[in-house]
Design a protein around this motif. Structure first.
Motif, PDB file in Angstrom:
ATOM      1  N   UNK A 165      32.991  90.454   6.576  1.00 59.59           N
ATOM      2  CA  UNK A 165      31.576  90.072   6.664  1.00 59.59           C
ATOM      3  C   UNK A 165      31.301  89.313   7.957  1.00 59.59           C
ATOM      4  N   UNK A 166      32.247  88.456   8.359  1.00 58.10           N
ATOM      5  CA  UNK A 166      32.070  87.702   9.603  1.00 58.10           C
ATOM      6  C   UNK A 166      31.995  88.640  10.802  1.00 58.10           C
ATOM      7  N   UNK A 167      32.878  89.635  10.836  1.00 56.44           N
ATOM      8  CA  UNK A 167      32.872  90.583  11.958  1.00 56.44           C
ATOM      9  C   UNK A 167      31.563  91.371  11.994  1.00 56.44           C
ATOM     10  N   UNK A 168      31.101  91.792  10.827  1.00 61.57           N
ATOM     11  CA  UNK A 168      29.853  92.557  10.758  1.00 61.57           C
ATOM     12  C   UNK A 168      28.659  91.721  11.205  1.00 61.57           C
ATOM     13  N   UNK A 169      28.599  90.493  10.730  1.00 60.62           N
ATOM     14  CA  UNK A 169      27.469  89.629  11.064  1.00 60.62           C
ATOM     15  C   UNK A 169      27.477  89.237  12.540  1.00 60.62           C
ATOM     16  N   UNK A 170      28.654  89.026  13.114  1.00 62.56           N
ATOM     17  CA  UNK A 170      28.715  88.717  14.541  1.00 62.56           C
ATOM     18  C   UNK A 170      28.257  89.897  15.385  1.00 62.56           C
ATOM     19  N   UNK A 171      28.619  91.102  14.970  1.00 61.27           N
ATOM     20  CA  UNK A 171      28.140  92.293  15.682  1.00 61.27           C
ATOM     21  C   UNK A 171      26.620  92.407  15.563  1.00 61.27           C
ATOM     22  N   UNK A 172      26.100  92.129  14.352  1.00 56.83           N
ATOM     23  CA  UNK A 172      24.653  92.172  14.151  1.00 56.83           C
ATOM     24  C   UNK A 172      23.955  91.125  15.014  1.00 56.83           C
ATOM     25  N   UNK A 173      24.577  89.947  15.123  1.00 56.52           N
ATOM     26  CA  UNK A 173      23.987  88.890  15.944  1.00 56.52           C
ATOM     27  C   UNK A 173      23.878  89.326  17.404  1.00 56.52           C
ATOM     28  N   UNK A 174      24.911  89.997  17.908  1.00 58.81           N
ATOM     29  CA  UNK A 174      24.880  90.471  19.295  1.00 58.81           C
ATOM     30  C   UNK A 174      23.736  91.448  19.503  1.00 58.81           C
ATOM     31  N   UNK A 175      23.529  92.354  18.547  1.00 59.19           N
ATOM     32  CA  UNK A 175      22.442  93.335  18.653  1.00 59.19           C
ATOM     33  C   UNK A 175      21.087  92.634  18.589  1.00 59.19           C
ATOM     34  N   UNK A 176      20.954  91.694  17.668  1.00 58.53           N
ATOM     35  CA  UNK A 176      19.692  90.968  17.504  1.00 58.53           C
ATOM     36  C   UNK A 176      19.314  90.243  18.786  1.00 58.53           C
ATOM     37  N   UNK A 177      20.293  89.579  19.401  1.00 54.35           N
ATOM     38  CA  UNK A 177      20.005  88.773  20.590  1.00 54.35           C
ATOM     39  C   UNK A 177      19.566  89.633  21.775  1.00 54.35           C
ATOM     40  N   UNK A 178      20.057  90.867  21.853  1.00 57.51           N
ATOM     41  CA  UNK A 178      19.668  91.749  22.948  1.00 57.51           C
ATOM     42  C   UNK A 178      18.234  92.241  22.810  1.00 57.51           C
TER      43      UNK A 178
END
Length: 498
Positions: free
Chosen positions: A244-257
């Motif tokens: 879940x941590x890996x998935x959420x961190x990837x989502x965070x990167x997409x959101x920030x862009x």
């Protein structure tokens, strides 16, 4: 009411700047104090509120996780709402939570209070650093200010162990929290009286989605690493949390862009050596908090030192830390920033490798004192220079965010490092206890933690050589810098290798 308001663009006099820097440094000292002051008291806290072995780690990690996960939001809040205002609010919340922790009669109340402490600290640290950088534009003055910042940060970590030992032995573990509450209250009064008012609210919106995503991601990550110590790395809950941590961190990167009001806007990484400074700071932080966790435990549980003696044993480390912080700007001017970082990291790695030779029948003088000095010097010099990297070239409107980011990487790196190293030490101790006496098994676990810490820092030093050759300080887009006066070495000039 602040009797000496400062209008935007107005620079306070030199004596007043020194007084304000002292107050802001005291705020940073208090935040760092809360990180380490509990370490010596952990055995007493565990007995006092009924904590398990894994729960004891959360007394440290709950604060570090909340602190690290919310620092970015705290930094941006200071940029948007006013740094002085956010600093005062953070100090008030921090003091109240510290008082509640000292009054806690159960593990749930204690851990909750530590989380709220971390929330207050997340508002304090970036606001204080940004206000300090506002006082000292790039130049030799800022280098000295960063030296002060490094000194109080290191002194807060090492001094917390000393103060925690004395208070625990004299009045009991609740006073480690009551003392922090008192310190925060005194700093709050000083900030209200001395820190000048600056510009108020600025245009912009909070990135609530990004903040929630990264906070949940970091919570899952550290929870998974901490739980693995008892449940094992193949446990379903552990694997689920890490996934879940890996998935959420990837989502965070997409959101920030994609978000115009991103919590971590991409433009921040186009200035100076912000990315390099933060990456290396995360690796440095991964062994920083663990050092102040394992060293007092070795002194108490293996060497049999009292809480007061354990705290006093941190004095050489604290003194070396303060000396290194004072010397860091001079060393950087003499040999270059990249060489300074690399040398400091290698010195700390050597000290930790020395600590990996501790024995169950050793003593403080033969096993702890010498390597503590080497670790303190390396840690402080590396901290000062990496902080300089992380704020180099950042425009004023992003100063709070930059301060929050470098504190985030250090705190989150520390939380992850502590979780991983505690898991390693526990596993080694459990295996060794099947065929060795208890003290020998404990020592084997601590040796493993120090050995891996030394290896991490040696790898970090190598990475620093590579990255500082590939990158250099760059002027922020849309901003200009005055030509460098040869008599006044600036941070951007300090960031170049010779």
């Amino acid at each position: 009411m602040n009797p000496h308001p400062t209008q935007p663009g107005q620079t306070p006099s030199a004596p007043r700047r020194a007084a304000v820097l002292s107050v802001l440094a005291a705020a940073q000292f208090t935040v760092m104090l809360a990180t380490s002051i509990v370490n010596v008291a952990l055995p007493q806290i565990r007995a006092g509120v009924g904590l398990s072995d894994s729960g004891t780690t959360w007394v440290v990690n709950a604060y570090g996780l909340a602190f690290g996960a919310l620092l970015l939001a705290g930094g941006r809040a200071g940029d948007l709402l006013g740094r002085r205002r956010v600093l005062i609010a953070g100090l008030a919340l921090f003091a109240a939570a510290s008082l509640a922790a000292g009054l806690a009669a159960s593990s749930v109340v204690l851990i909750t209070a530590r989380v709220v402490q971390g929330l207050g600290a997340a508002a304090i640290a970036p606001a204080a650093l940004a206000l300090a950088m506002d006082l000292f534009p790039p130049g030799s003055g800022r280098g000295r200010a960063l030296g002060v910042w490094g000194a109080v940060s290191g002194a807060g970590g090492a001094g917390g162990v000393l103060l925690g030992g004395g208070l625990t032995q004299a009045w009991g573990w609740p006073w480690v929290f009551h003392s922090v509450a008192l310190a925060a209250a005194l700093v709050l009064v000083a900030v209200a009286a001395l820190v000048p008012r600056t510009a108020g609210r600025k245009a912009g919106r909070f990135d609530l989605v990004g903040t929630a995503t990264v906070t949940l991601a970091l919570t899952c990550l550290v929870w998974g690493l901490t739980t693995a110590r008892g449940a094992g790395w193949t446990d379903g809950g552990v694997l689920g949390a890490l996934g879940a941590a890996a998935t959420l961190l990837a989502a965070f990167a997409v959101i920030e862009l994609r978000r115009p009001n991103a919590l971590v806007p991409p433009r921040l990484f186009t200035t100076g050596r912000v990315a390099v400074g933060n990456l290396l700071m995360a690796l440095l932080g991964s062994v920083w908090i663990a050092l102040f966790f394992f060293l007092p435990l070795y002194q108490q549980q293996v060497l049999g030192s009292s809480p007061l003696a354990t705290g006093a044993g941190q004095l050489p480390l604290a003194a070396a830390n303060m000396l290194g912080s004072a010397l860091a700007p001079r060393v950087s001017r003499r040999i270059g920033a990249a060489a300074t970082v690399t040398t400091a990291l290698l010195a700390e790695a050597a000290g930790l490798l020395w600590l990996s030779r501790i024995s169950a029948d050793g003593s403080y003088l033969t096993d702890v004192a010498g390597p503590s000095v080497l670790v303190g010097l390396g840690l402080s010099i590396a901290f000062v220079q990496l902080t300089a990297f992380a704020v180099d070239g950042v425009p004023p409107q992003d100063a709070g965010l930059a301060g929050g980011l470098v504190n985030t990487t250090r705190q989150v790196g520390g939380a992850i490092g502590l979780a991983a190293l505690a898991t390693l030490a526990g596993s080694v101790t459990a295996h060794a206890s099947t065929h060795e006496p208890h003290l020998e098994a404990l020592t084997a676990g601590y040796r493993a933690a120090f050995t891996v810490s030394a290896a991490v820092l040696a790898a970090t030093a190598l990475l620093a050589v590579i990255l500082t050759r590939c990158t250099g300080p760059r002027t922020a887009a849309g901003s200009t810098r005055p030509a460098a006066d040869p008599r006044t070495p600036r941070i951007s000039r300090l960031s170049r290798t010779r």
